[in-house]
Design an enzyme around this catalytic site. Structure first.
Site, PDB file in Angstrom:
ATOM      1  CB  THR A  51       4.806  -1.218  -6.129  1.00 27.08           C
ATOM      2  OG1 THR A  51       3.836  -0.924  -5.125  1.00 27.08           O
ATOM      3  CG2 THR A  51       4.993  -2.720  -6.236  1.00 27.08           C
TER       4      THR A  51
ATOM      5  CD  GLU B  99      -0.793  -0.848   3.365  1.00 25.21           C
ATOM      6  OE1 GLU B  99      -1.158   0.227   3.879  1.00 25.21           O
ATOM      7  OE2 GLU B  99      -0.373  -0.952   2.193  1.00 25.21           O
TER       8      GLU B  99
ATOM      9  CD  GLU C 238       1.173   5.274  -5.593  1.00 28.03           C
ATOM     10  OE1 GLU C 238       0.488   4.322  -5.181  1.00 28.03           O
ATOM     11  OE2 GLU C 238       1.930   5.183  -6.572  1.00 28.03           O
TER      12      GLU C 238
ATOM     13  NE  ARG D 235      -0.180  -7.105  -2.890  1.00 29.99           N
ATOM     14  CZ  ARG D 235       0.749  -6.226  -2.492  1.00 29.99           C
ATOM     15  NH1 ARG D 235       1.850  -6.661  -1.944  1.00 29.99           N
ATOM     16  NH2 ARG D 235       0.564  -4.933  -2.671  1.00 29.99           N
TER      17      ARG D 235
END
Length: 466
Positions: free
Chosen positions: A287, A268, A313, A421
């Site tokens: 997720t 993102e 969340e 990541r």
């Protein structure tokens, strides 16, 4: 195979100016060396104008992979930044600035230096900001690094644009063109297996402690992360090429700057600002795994969309993004243009939204980045108590992790990718890192599993350096 390298001295000569800040501390700002601010947060000005840029445009059928391999071996320190359909490769800075910890107002230091820098003529600033920029960081810790490149190469399909400063030696363009046009087919080495599923009891305990803090009303959400050390030196280029082929990032990046190397597949953006002052941020929170099995992935998708914990969340993150953007928005305020859409990102799928605004008069892209940083989805709600829990429960400073890699253009636009990541290499060590959002409904086992799912976007693609 022997690889081509730039052989001519890249700069015609360093230029410098002595700057005086409000704190009466003098330092030298070498326009092709480090400009380090380690203790001063005063105003800096009087930067000399950086030279004009010239462009050379060529068309080539060479794959981007082959061009990257040829150029990164030739340029020394570099940054690769993939933004949409364009890949930028930059090197040989004509101006460079590093910020170290110990500041009470680190963003003021950044803005003072950036706004005092004359980067006109369609130039851009590239660099990274670390997570600890938000809280000032420890004294001596590098928390931000920016540069204006003397060489900027843009690859968009078969079109390659070579942009060079007039400080760059004339025959360098010819050398770059030769390297690009003669780039040989490149095959990265195979990855080495990395186990990310070993049970991390310390992380389980940290999640349980965070849930207790949330139950006590200290905060609503905190992202806690864990580190997986790599017992070998990483070949960053080959890792990037394998990982990029297997991932679907919002942005990707690869860089080698001083003692820092990183290759990342950002899920993102922290902020996107265009030249018209239109701003957006892209919170991803919530997720589930992506397995590659269509039936299983659809089951997990439906589970994600129906999970109260994940929905809370995500919605809390979107709400805070609206509140933060309202501090720089015009009278129309922020608005939500996307809400809870599924975003596939390599080994996982996320709930994703987009919040937009237009900048108010007197506000700029750096102001937007400052109010949004660090990303809600990598820190917590509220952010201040989240910082305290992160420092308390995580085993090491985050540094690059959950910071941003960015590109800021002289037209007022700015694009900042969230550093997740990613594989990191610094001071002789290499590691992976991933976190999970802890809220009232969290369980230690599920959050540990989520970190494993996220680490799997990178771990299968890590290549050891021979």
């Amino acid at each position: 195979m022997a690889r081509a390298r730039i052989t001519h001295p890249i700069m015609r000569g360093a230029r410098s100016s002595t700057l005086l800040c409000a704190g009466d501390c003098r330092f030298m700002a070498y326009l092709c060396c480090y400009c380090e601010v380690t203790a001063c947060t005063g105003h800096h000005a009087d930067f000399k104008e950086i030279g004009m840029f010239t462009e050379t445009i060529l068309t080539t059928a060479q794959p981007t992979r082959d061009i990257l391999a040829a150029l990164t071996s030739a340029l020394g320190d570099y940054i690769v930044y993939e933004q949409g359909e364009v890949t930028f490769i930059v090197a040989q800075p004509v101006w460079e600035f590093t910020l170290h910890g110990g500041h009470d107002a680190p963003w003021d230091a950044v803005r003072d230096v950036i706004q005092g820098t004359d980067y006109a003529h369609d130039q851009a600033i590239y660099g990274w900001v670390g997570f600890e920029l938000a809280s000032g960081g420890a004294a001596g810790q590098e928390i931000a690094h920016f540069l204006i490149p003397g060489i900027e190469i843009r690859i968009a399909g078969e079109n390659v644009t070579i942009r060079t400063s007039d400080d760059v030696a004339p025959d360098v363009v010819a050398q770059l063109r030769s390297i690009i046009e003669s780039a040989a087919p490149y095959q990265p080495e195979p990855p080495r297996a990395v186990n990310v599923r070993a049970l991390d009891q310390r992380y389980l305990d940290a999640v349980a402690a965070a849930v207790a803090e949330i139950q006590a009303g200290v905060l609503q959400k905190v992202i806690l992360s864990r580190v997986v050390d790599l017992p070998f030196t990483v070949n960053m280029l080959d890792t990037y090429l394998h990982g990029r082929a297997a991932n679907t990032p919002a942005r990707s990046f690869l860089f080698s700057l001083g003692d820092w190397q990183a290759a990342g597949f950002s899920p993102e953006t922290v902020v996107e600002v265009n030249s018209r002052g239109e701003v957006s941020t892209q919170p991803l929170a919530g997720t589930r795994a992506l397995t590659g099995d269509a039936v299983e992935d659809e089951i997990l998708r439906s589970e994600l969309l129906a999970d109260p914990k994940e929905i809370f969340e995500h919605a809390a993150s979107v709400k805070l993004a609206c509140e933060e953007l309202s501090m720089v928005a015009d009278a129309n305020g922020p608005w939500v243009s996307e809400f809870m859409e599924i975003k596939p990102r390599g080994s996982v799928q996320h709930l994703g939204s987009r919040v937009n605004c237009r900048l108010a008069e007197g506000k700029n892209a750096w102001d937007a980045l400052a109010v949004l940083f660090p990303a809600i989805t990598a820190s917590g709600i509220p952010k201040a108590p989240a910082y305290e829990l992160i420092k308390k429960h995580e085993t090491a400073p985050r540094m690059l992790y959950s910071g941003a890699v960015l590109r800021a253009d002289s037209d007022g636009s700015l694009d900042a990718a969230l550093v997740l990541r990613t594989v990191y290499q610094h001071a002789g060590k290499a590691w992976l890192r991933a976190g999970a959002g802890i809220v009232l409904g969290s369980t230690p086992a599920r959050e540990h599993e989520e970190t494993c799912e996220k680490l799997s976007s990178v771990a299968p693609y890590v290549v050891a350096q021979d």
